[in-house]
Design a protein around this motif. Structure first.
Motif, mmCIF file in Angstrom:
data_model
loop_
_atom_site.group_PDB
_atom_site.id
_atom_site.type_symbol
_atom_site.label_atom_id
_atom_site.label_comp_id
_atom_site.label_asym_id
_atom_site.label_seq_id
_atom_site.Cartn_x
_atom_site.Cartn_y
_atom_site.Cartn_z
ATOM 1 N N VAL A 184 3.494 -15.530 6.052
ATOM 2 C CA VAL A 184 4.459 -15.721 5.156
ATOM 3 C C VAL A 184 3.921 -16.346 3.718
ATOM 4 O O VAL A 184 3.156 -17.411 3.737
ATOM 5 C CB VAL A 184 5.580 -16.719 5.509
ATOM 6 C CG1 VAL A 184 6.787 -16.966 4.497
ATOM 7 C CG2 VAL A 184 6.183 -16.450 7.142
ATOM 8 N N GLN A 185 4.510 -15.607 2.517
ATOM 9 C CA GLN A 185 3.997 -16.156 1.264
ATOM 10 C C GLN A 185 5.448 -16.332 0.503
ATOM 11 O O GLN A 185 6.103 -15.407 0.175
ATOM 12 C CB GLN A 185 3.192 -14.902 0.735
ATOM 13 C CG GLN A 185 2.761 -15.565 -0.827
ATOM 14 C CD GLN A 185 2.125 -14.486 -1.624
ATOM 15 O OE1 GLN A 185 2.201 -13.190 -1.200
ATOM 16 N NE2 GLN A 185 1.473 -14.813 -2.695
ATOM 17 N N ASP A 186 5.787 -17.469 0.202
ATOM 18 C CA ASP A 186 6.532 -17.952 -0.730
ATOM 19 C C ASP A 186 7.898 -17.221 0.000
ATOM 20 O O ASP A 186 8.563 -16.900 -1.029
ATOM 21 C CB ASP A 186 6.264 -17.354 -1.816
ATOM 22 C CG ASP A 186 6.902 -18.460 -3.131
ATOM 23 O OD1 ASP A 186 7.277 -19.424 -2.845
ATOM 24 O OD2 ASP A 186 6.749 -18.169 -4.409
ATOM 25 N N GLY A 187 8.286 -17.430 1.069
ATOM 26 C CA GLY A 187 9.392 -16.917 1.605
ATOM 27 C C GLY A 187 9.471 -15.395 2.206
ATOM 28 O O GLY A 187 10.302 -14.928 2.738
ATOM 29 N N LEU A 188 8.498 -14.678 1.585
ATOM 30 C CA LEU A 188 8.291 -13.385 2.006
ATOM 31 C C LEU A 188 7.159 -13.141 3.405
ATOM 32 O O LEU A 188 6.230 -13.594 3.097
ATOM 33 C CB LEU A 188 7.693 -12.486 0.820
ATOM 34 C CG LEU A 188 7.768 -11.084 0.667
ATOM 35 C CD1 LEU A 188 9.217 -10.548 0.801
ATOM 36 C CD2 LEU A 188 7.160 -10.497 -0.583
ATOM 37 N N VAL A 189 7.805 -12.354 4.341
ATOM 38 C CA VAL A 189 6.873 -11.849 5.602
ATOM 39 C C VAL A 189 6.031 -11.038 5.146
ATOM 40 O O VAL A 189 6.513 -9.637 4.912
ATOM 41 C CB VAL A 189 7.931 -11.632 6.579
ATOM 42 C CG1 VAL A 189 7.145 -11.515 7.978
ATOM 43 C CG2 VAL A 189 8.860 -12.979 6.929
ATOM 44 N N ALA B 194 6.203 -4.826 8.437
ATOM 45 C CA ALA B 194 6.571 -5.807 7.603
ATOM 46 C C ALA B 194 6.636 -5.213 6.200
ATOM 47 O O ALA B 194 7.130 -4.140 5.786
ATOM 48 C CB ALA B 194 5.914 -7.024 7.546
ATOM 49 N N MET B 195 5.803 -5.838 5.182
ATOM 50 C CA MET B 195 5.677 -5.426 3.888
ATOM 51 C C MET B 195 4.736 -4.166 3.797
ATOM 52 O O MET B 195 4.571 -3.522 2.652
ATOM 53 C CB MET B 195 4.776 -6.563 3.085
ATOM 54 C CG MET B 195 5.703 -7.491 2.660
ATOM 55 S SD MET B 195 6.857 -7.345 1.212
ATOM 56 C CE MET B 195 6.165 -7.069 0.012
ATOM 57 N N GLU B 196 3.918 -3.812 4.781
ATOM 58 C CA GLU B 196 2.975 -2.736 4.391
ATOM 59 C C GLU B 196 3.640 -1.186 4.574
ATOM 60 O O GLU B 196 3.143 -0.135 4.049
ATOM 61 C CB GLU B 196 2.072 -2.548 5.583
ATOM 62 C CG GLU B 196 2.440 -2.218 6.880
ATOM 63 C CD GLU B 196 3.186 -3.167 7.760
ATOM 64 O OE1 GLU B 196 3.606 -4.290 7.151
ATOM 65 O OE2 GLU B 196 3.269 -3.215 8.953
ATOM 66 N N GLY B 197 4.821 -1.266 5.003
ATOM 67 C CA GLY B 197 5.441 0.092 4.974
ATOM 68 C C GLY B 197 5.269 0.785 6.266
ATOM 69 O O GLY B 197 4.211 0.617 7.086
ATOM 70 N N THR B 198 6.164 2.183 6.461
ATOM 71 C CA THR B 198 6.124 2.850 7.562
ATOM 72 C C THR B 198 4.734 3.460 7.932
ATOM 73 O O THR B 198 4.191 3.627 8.931
ATOM 74 C CB THR B 198 7.311 3.909 7.691
ATOM 75 O OG1 THR B 198 8.487 3.056 7.469
ATOM 76 C CG2 THR B 198 7.250 4.636 9.000
ATOM 77 N N ASP B 199 4.301 4.254 6.702
ATOM 78 C CA ASP B 199 3.087 5.032 6.758
ATOM 79 C C ASP B 199 2.066 4.069 7.459
ATOM 80 O O ASP B 199 1.207 4.708 8.177
ATOM 81 C CB ASP B 199 2.705 5.668 5.512
ATOM 82 C CG ASP B 199 3.692 6.864 4.820
ATOM 83 O OD1 ASP B 199 4.541 7.136 6.036
ATOM 84 O OD2 ASP B 199 3.546 7.211 3.750
ATOM 85 N N ARG B 200 1.497 3.171 6.778
ATOM 86 C CA ARG B 200 0.384 2.335 7.533
ATOM 87 C C ARG B 200 1.019 1.668 8.945
ATOM 88 O O ARG B 200 -0.136 1.489 9.540
ATOM 89 C CB ARG B 200 0.200 0.915 6.291
ATOM 90 C CG ARG B 200 -0.118 1.406 4.953
ATOM 91 C CD ARG B 200 -0.837 0.490 4.271
ATOM 92 N NE ARG B 200 -1.884 -0.324 5.074
ATOM 93 C CZ ARG B 200 -2.412 -1.337 4.647
ATOM 94 N NH1 ARG B 200 -2.102 -2.096 3.684
ATOM 95 N NH2 ARG B 200 -3.456 -1.972 5.531
ATOM 96 N N MET B 201 2.137 1.452 9.013
ATOM 97 C CA MET B 201 2.159 0.955 10.354
ATOM 98 C C MET B 201 2.064 2.120 11.429
ATOM 99 O O MET B 201 1.458 1.954 12.367
ATOM 100 C CB MET B 201 3.836 0.500 10.577
ATOM 101 C CG MET B 201 4.011 0.221 11.886
ATOM 102 S SD MET B 201 5.752 -0.093 12.306
ATOM 103 C CE MET B 201 6.538 1.499 11.919
ATOM 104 N N LEU B 202 2.436 3.396 11.030
ATOM 105 C CA LEU B 202 2.094 4.395 11.956
ATOM 106 C C LEU B 202 0.724 4.598 12.318
ATOM 107 O O LEU B 202 0.223 4.839 13.279
ATOM 108 C CB LEU B 202 2.664 5.703 11.368
ATOM 109 C CG LEU B 202 4.014 5.981 11.522
ATOM 110 C CD1 LEU B 202 4.439 7.256 10.465
ATOM 111 C CD2 LEU B 202 4.745 6.240 12.890
#
Lengths: 290, 290
Positions: A184-189, B194-202
């Motif tokens: 987690v960075q500054d509230g963002l996962v 999480a933040m990385e988006g669907t393509d990277r998760m795939l």
């Protein structure tokens, strides 16, 4: 048999089922130092020779369950401890022996649940086979991460808020038997851990990092209801260095339920990198008891 | 002004705030076809020239909020739609103009909440500025993924169980404003977005895939309580092909709340790759209504 002031053993020899890393050796040293025999079954391709070869040992494939059980019985090990990481083997690599096939049948669907479900099923089978399973923390009390800030660096209020958010996240994913960590960075996962493990999650968190803000925090916790006898979160100085490399500013772990490989080295690495290291009590982030 | 049988507009011109991908152009085509003017503000570095240049448009930096608002007012756009992906900009790249700085102050801490929190705050500010925000699905009814199995391939019972588990996972992470997707293989959660988006998760799910078992399933859902006017999950034929490349056997998405870029192409790609495509009703996985 009671080992020192420590755990009560049912027999005279502790069987150590060993994956990777140095902790199998640390347990062997502790237990022998207390006057008890050990025998290490090193899982082939996972156990590290330099760690287990100083002790009575044998390498056996993970899926050769029959060989493992008869070896442990021949060595007089009624007490077992599972320690050190193994990767979940692929089905094509498993090649179970006859007993392995029978045991896989008893494990059944849990073979495809999360790690927690799988390990619980393996421990159930071992218990049914007459073994007593101990937790690694019983033999490594000096290596169990304690509550509070461990090094020189203190988390600030925003870091404590990130820890609290991370605890909520890890609890939610742990409840679903997905994983034990998040960043987690500054509230963002930034990243959530599933099958890929902590190291790869850290790399990804570094790539998703939001510049211009304080660095993120790694939070590692047990899954809610997780059995302490398997797969405790583990932190080593390499974890600390890797966290620093990807721009994190601290690591929070569950106090009393996290194994630290050489805690002095962890603390030194954290101090050197300017990271905080903090043991949190379950449900009480930001309120260390020490 | 009412556009066809569609959404009621407050003014005579729809302003399209456009990120990447082809959907801004699809909305412009639909709305002009219904006799209404459009003006596209293309976010610099995100909007695709070949998509927006056929229409009245201007490129503006994401953080030049003053320029965006005055441009929309000059063009007579009271109605707005936000469509197409943008990456969350880094702070050092933002360089907001004077109005941008003021608006960032009004958004405040939500700048660092999850996407859902951030987008909700941006929509609140736009509403306070007198704009009416519409959902892209209002203009793209033909592109909204419908309930049930869309192609030739049917999910089997185990795939339906994986979808159900994936729904639980996405609901839990969505409740914490983390992400909209996960991959489940035979009960095991391979990866969580999480933040990385669907393509990277795939890609990661492909690497964590358990061999010797049926392939995994991608599950994409809205976050619980998510505003339909921003960031609907989107599936295109490239999503389908990427899922096939990493060994998945199907994609489940929330019916009525997922945009399909050219659904005929998605279905053709799925049929060709042997993947199922299934719209699920919230809380009713495995029970398609069609």
């Amino acid at each position: 048999m009671v080992v020192g002031g420590g755990p009560r053993l049912a027999g005279s020899c502790l069987g150590i089922l060993a994956g990777g890393g140095p902790l199998p050796g640390q347990i062997a040293r502790t237990v022998e130092g207390l006057g008890c025999r050990v025998f290490i079954v090193g899982f082939q391709d996972f156990a590290e020779p330099r760690v287990i070869e100083p002790w009575p040992h044998r390498y056996i494939r993970l899926a050769a369950a029959g060989e493992i059980l008869s070896c442990l019985r021949a060595e007089g090990c009624r007490d077992l401890v599972l320690i050190g990481p193994v990767r979940r083997p692929s089905f094509s690599d498993l090649r179970p022996d006859a007993a392995g096939v029978r045991i896989m049948g008893r494990i059944g669907r849990a073979l495809f649940s999360g790690d927690d479900g799988l390990l619980a099923a393996i421990m159930r089978v071992l218990t049914e086979e007459g073994f007593v399973i101990h937790g690694a923390h019983e033999f490594l009390s000096g290596s169990v991460g304690r509550s509070g800030v461990l090094g020189r660096i203190q988390p600030d209020l925003r870091a404590l808020a990130d820890i609290r958010r991370g605890q909520d996240v890890v609890e939610a994913i742990g409840r679903l038997d997905i994983g034990q960590g998040c960043v987690v960075q500054d509230g963002l996962v930034l990243a959530v851990e599933a099958m890929e493990g902590t190291d790869r999650m850290l790399l990804r968190a570094g790539e998703c990092r939001q510049p211009g803000r304080p660095g993120g925090v790694l939070v590692k916790m047990l899954k809610p209801g997780q059995d302490f006898r398997a797969d405790l979160p583990t932190i080593g100085s390499d974890t600390v260095r890797r966290a620093a490399e990807v721009g994190l500013r601290g690591i929070a772990f569950q106090a009393g339920a996290t194994l630290m490989i050489d805690s002095a080295a962890c603390i030194a690495a954290a101090d050197e990198a300017g990271l905080f290291l903090m043991g949190i009590d379950e449900g009480a982030a930001g309120m260390p008891t020490t």
